[in-house]
Write a protein that holds these residues in place. Sequence first.
Motif, PDB file in Angstrom:
ATOM      1  N   VAL A   1       0.670  -1.447   0.088  1.00  0.00           N
ATOM      2  CA  VAL A   1       0.251   0.108   0.194  1.00  0.00           C
ATOM      3  C   VAL A   1       0.746   1.479   0.073  1.00  0.00           C
ATOM      4  N   ASP A   2       1.110   2.299  -1.385  1.00  0.00           N
ATOM      5  CA  ASP A   2       1.405   3.415  -1.167  1.00  0.00           C
ATOM      6  C   ASP A   2       2.845   3.185  -0.805  1.00  0.00           C
ATOM      7  N   GLY A   3       3.187   2.253  -1.280  1.00  0.00           N
ATOM      8  CA  GLY A   3       4.961   2.059  -1.609  1.00  0.00           C
ATOM      9  C   GLY A   3       5.614   0.877  -0.227  1.00  0.00           C
ATOM     10  N   THR A   4       4.769   0.893   0.691  1.00  0.00           N
ATOM     11  CA  THR A   4       4.538   0.063   1.919  1.00  0.00           C
ATOM     12  C   THR A   4       4.471  -1.319   1.667  1.00  0.00           C
ATOM     13  N   LEU A   5       5.099  -2.215   2.549  1.00  0.00           N
ATOM     14  CA  LEU A   5       5.265  -3.887   2.512  1.00  0.00           C
ATOM     15  C   LEU A   5       5.180  -3.454   3.370  1.00  0.00           C
ATOM     16  N   ILE A   6       3.384  -4.312   3.922  1.00  0.00           N
ATOM     17  CA  ILE A   6       3.030  -5.086   5.067  1.00  0.00           C
ATOM     18  C   ILE A   6       2.960  -6.638   5.086  1.00  0.00           C
ATOM     19  N   PHE A   7       3.684  -6.868   6.158  1.00  0.00           N
ATOM     20  CA  PHE A   7       4.102  -7.827   6.365  1.00  0.00           C
ATOM     21  C   PHE A   7       3.092  -8.930   7.891  1.00  0.00           C
ATOM     22  N   ALA A   8       1.962  -9.698   7.508  1.00  0.00           N
ATOM     23  CA  ALA A   8       1.813 -10.851   9.203  1.00  0.00           C
ATOM     24  C   ALA A   8       2.448 -11.726   9.303  1.00  0.00           C
ATOM     25  N   SER A   9       1.963 -12.687  10.451  1.00  0.00           N
ATOM     26  CA  SER A   9       1.271 -14.426  10.074  1.00  0.00           C
ATOM     27  C   SER A   9       0.326 -14.043   9.784  1.00  0.00           C
ATOM     28  N   GLU A  10      -1.287 -13.134  10.409  1.00  0.00           N
ATOM     29  CA  GLU A  10      -2.587 -13.400   9.895  1.00  0.00           C
ATOM     30  C   GLU A  10      -2.714 -12.425   9.907  1.00  0.00           C
ATOM     31  N   ILE A  11      -3.560 -11.969   8.390  1.00  0.00           N
ATOM     32  CA  ILE A  11      -4.083 -11.148   7.984  1.00  0.00           C
ATOM     33  C   ILE A  11      -4.729 -10.101   8.209  1.00  0.00           C
ATOM     34  N   LYS A  12      -5.033 -10.221  10.010  1.00  0.00           N
ATOM     35  CA  LYS A  12      -5.796  -9.147  11.265  1.00  0.00           C
ATOM     36  C   LYS A  12      -5.036  -8.113  11.430  1.00  0.00           C
ATOM     37  N   ALA A  13      -3.816  -8.774  11.553  1.00  0.00           N
ATOM     38  CA  ALA A  13      -2.591  -8.111  12.316  1.00  0.00           C
ATOM     39  C   ALA A  13      -2.263  -6.705  10.862  1.00  0.00           C
ATOM     40  N   ILE A  14      -2.595  -6.911   8.978  1.00  0.00           N
ATOM     41  CA  ILE A  14      -2.207  -6.493   8.569  1.00  0.00           C
ATOM     42  C   ILE A  14      -3.305  -5.611   7.795  1.00  0.00           C
ATOM     43  N   ILE A  15      -4.788  -5.901   8.276  1.00  0.00           N
ATOM     44  CA  ILE A  15      -5.934  -4.605   8.366  1.00  0.00           C
ATOM     45  C   ILE A  15      -5.800  -4.201   9.304  1.00  0.00           C
ATOM     46  N   ALA A  16      -4.899  -4.251  10.354  1.00  0.00           N
ATOM     47  CA  ALA A  16      -4.646  -2.975  11.428  1.00  0.00           C
ATOM     48  C   ALA A  16      -4.447  -1.591  10.895  1.00  0.00           C
ATOM     49  N   ASP A  17      -3.148  -1.661   9.412  1.00  0.00           N
ATOM     50  CA  ASP A  17      -2.737  -0.280   9.192  1.00  0.00           C
ATOM     51  C   ASP A  17      -4.444  -0.195   8.658  1.00  0.00           C
ATOM     52  N   PRO A  18      -5.049   1.062   8.319  1.00  0.00           N
ATOM     53  CA  PRO A  18      -5.676   2.124   8.228  1.00  0.00           C
ATOM     54  C   PRO A  18      -5.961   2.474   6.391  1.00  0.00           C
ATOM     55  N   ARG A  19      -5.211   2.211   6.233  1.00  0.00           N
ATOM     56  CA  ARG A  19      -4.486   2.213   4.705  1.00  0.00           C
ATOM     57  C   ARG A  19      -5.151   0.968   3.934  1.00  0.00           C
ATOM     58  N   VAL A  20      -5.018  -0.570   4.476  1.00  0.00           N
ATOM     59  CA  VAL A  20      -5.651  -1.209   3.720  1.00  0.00           C
ATOM     60  C   VAL A  20      -6.433  -1.430   3.741  1.00  0.00           C
ATOM     61  N   GLN A  21      -7.019  -1.496   2.416  1.00  0.00           N
ATOM     62  CA  GLN A  21      -8.618  -1.557   2.306  1.00  0.00           C
ATOM     63  C   GLN A  21      -9.079  -3.213   3.248  1.00  0.00           C
ATOM     64  N   ARG A  22     -10.422  -3.651   3.259  1.00  0.00           N
ATOM     65  CA  ARG A  22     -11.211  -4.629   3.460  1.00  0.00           C
ATOM     66  C   ARG A  22     -11.718  -5.393   2.436  1.00  0.00           C
ATOM     67  N   ALA A  23     -11.900  -5.196   1.738  1.00  0.00           N
ATOM     68  CA  ALA A  23     -12.740  -6.218   0.937  1.00  0.00           C
ATOM     69  C   ALA A  23     -12.788  -7.616   0.461  1.00  0.00           C
ATOM     70  N   ILE A  24     -14.021  -8.403   0.172  1.00  0.00           N
ATOM     71  CA  ILE A  24     -14.048  -9.665  -0.230  1.00  0.00           C
ATOM     72  C   ILE A  24     -13.322  -9.630  -1.606  1.00  0.00           C
ATOM     73  N   ASP A  25     -12.785 -10.921  -2.007  1.00  0.00           N
ATOM     74  CA  ASP A  25     -12.199 -10.828  -3.510  1.00  0.00           C
ATOM     75  C   ASP A  25     -13.521 -12.088  -4.068  1.00  0.00           C
ATOM     76  N   PRO A  26     -13.767 -11.686  -4.760  1.00  0.00           N
ATOM     77  CA  PRO A  26     -15.239 -12.848  -5.692  1.00  0.00           C
ATOM     78  C   PRO A  26     -14.214 -13.738  -6.368  1.00  0.00           C
ATOM     79  N   VAL A  27     -12.359 -13.461  -7.168  1.00  0.00           N
ATOM     80  CA  VAL A  27     -12.703 -15.385  -7.314  1.00  0.00           C
ATOM     81  C   VAL A  27     -11.563 -15.792  -6.284  1.00  0.00           C
ATOM     82  N   ALA A  28     -11.644 -14.965  -5.542  1.00  0.00           N
ATOM     83  CA  ALA A  28     -11.034 -16.165  -4.281  1.00  0.00           C
ATOM     84  C   ALA A  28     -12.141 -16.287  -3.934  1.00  0.00           C
ATOM     85  N   LEU A  29     -13.728 -16.139  -3.705  1.00  0.00           N
ATOM     86  CA  LEU A  29     -14.172 -17.099  -3.352  1.00  0.00           C
ATOM     87  C   LEU A  29     -14.856 -17.816  -4.242  1.00  0.00           C
ATOM     88  N   GLU A  30     -14.712 -17.823  -5.262  1.00  0.00           N
ATOM     89  CA  GLU A  30     -15.425 -18.693  -6.151  1.00  0.00           C
ATOM     90  C   GLU A  30     -14.196 -19.429  -6.442  1.00  0.00           C
TER      91      GLU A  30
END
Length: 666
Positions: A152-181
């Motif tokens: 996001v914005d040239g910043t790499l954010i990593f974590a063992s779990e996704i919930k820690a990544i979306i703690a950063d307010p810059r990260v959008q939280r949206a379902i990927d329809p391809v992944a759901l399929e």
Amino acid sequence: MCGIVGIVNVQGDHPITEEMLRQMLALIRHRGPDQFGIYLDDRAGLGNARLSIIDLSGGQQPIASEDEGLWIVFNGEIFNYVELRPDLEARGHRFTTNTDTEVILHLYEEYGPACLSHLNGQFAIAIWDAHEQTLFLARDRVGILPLFYTIVDGTLIFASEIKAIIADPRVQRAIDPVALEQIFTFWGTLSPRTIFRGIVDLPPGHYLIARRGRIDVQPYWRLEFGAPTEARREEEYVEELRDLLIDATTIRLRADVPVGAYLSGGLDSSTVAAIVRQYADNRLDTFSIAFSDPEFDESRFQRQMAQCLGTNHQVAYVTHADIGRVFPEVIWHTETPILRTSPAPLFILSQLVRDHSYRVVLTGEGADEFLAGYDIFKEAKVRRFWARQPSSRLRPLLLRRLYPWIAGFAGKNVAYLAAFFSEGLMDTTAPDYSHRPRWRTTSRTRRFFSDDVRQAADTLAQSTDRAPYYPEAFSSWDPLQQAQYLEITTFLSQYLLSAQGDRMIMAHAVEGRFPFLDHRVIEFASRLPPCLKLRGLTEKYILRRVGRAWLPDAIWQRPKQPYRAPIHRSFFNDARLDYVQHLLSPDQVQANGLFKPTAVAHLKEKAQSGVRLSETEDMALVGILSTQLLVERFIHEFRLPPPISEADSVRVCIRNGITVGGTYGI
């Protein structure tokens, strides 16, 4: 094991704050509640939540190289660290701890990314080179441990779990329809996709290097099958597997805390537990799941094996209501929709393990995939045999020997079975021949998708999103090897080791260790003649040869019964679950926009009526409910816990300064 997080400015110069790292760590506190560590400079921030297993008093992370140029945070275990350390010391490396973590760091100093080939273990690694401004991430060969990232914005954010990544307010939280399929077809996403748009996993057997504005992901290990390099007697193979399993199991007992074992009552976990009793002096407590529903219960075999081994055996007794009760927490930890309730009893089991003061357990995962234990391998073999004489009336009768654990399957009308399994029967050269019936069945659950989801998936999906990756040598492999490859790459790493493995066991700060996933065992199994894995329709033939020396006849001769759990009766029983009624209501289904409200209402009505649902309907029910839970917990109502505070044991390293319990820069 532990949990790791990090933020690195690959491009740009965005502020990286200690407060954000503390917030990210708070979201994975369950993975490592013992200690916390933070490294911070003007380009990178790393964090670790530690579950203390080795060097309890001296292994707090992050750990630095001698000149403080390299910093590591690490999740996992390197089981051969004892053997690796003397050579590094001989090469002049100086150690300040007795941990496997520091061994990795010095190996990286010595060999760079090639250090990964030296490691026998399960791991997610992050190393920051402060001199070169370079981030190195790596994940173990088959994906035992998770590692996710986004940019996001040239910043790499990593974590063992996704919930820690979306703690950063810059990260959008949206379902990927391809992944759901993908999930509603393959049971999991195809790496590197995750259910969240823009967040990916680092694929198993890969490493990532971020440096000077570039991000490069490369494989360091690939799953390879092939013919044996030399002709050998069957007994030689049996002896080699026996020796490998003994060593793979005993080195996984290395810990400064007691090690227990799961005991399902089947061949795999029983073999592991028997090796511990036979070849180690460790005290052994065993743990298992018993179901109130006899269709799923294997407790009589568990009791028999525990009595044979003389272990102190603990049982998690699970009812339908228990599964429904814990399911919302299960989805909080899986971070993905699931098509089975099987993770829920494992969530309950890991709580039992923790309640008995255990932090480490051995389990039997991997044997079915690498030594051909599943019915899907038999199914493909029967269908290929039938395809040679498609007009035969006798060959389809073999289908009745499949899936004995599905109620009523063996009694199905042969014409019905033949009609179902004959679709694509003659297309034996298709790369997905073995898995096509399963994927076709699972994909029927997609009829519940809303038109918007279908259209979005069609718009966004590439051809590679709707089929697994097939390596160049795939067509030259034996049909069983092809089937194993698909099972390992689409099911083992993406579902079994994630939703049923790491996430459920680490939910209660317990570490799982998997002798059958030792890379030496994997590479041995990949070279085995197929007939030693699947002999006729006898699964795991060679493991039965190994196990019969240690196990009762009733265990080593027992046909495979896959671990399963009840589905619709877990949500519709005497204990009314308000969240089920709410999330499956037409208004809520409509509001989330992922499924057809009317179709879901009909499915819910059928489940409430007490009528037995089909396998497809069961999968659809739990898939829809888990997706609705995911949207509620991660998108609509995502809540941040308080950040890691000064009340916790925190090691904070700012540039070259190290403090404990607070933040003081030098």
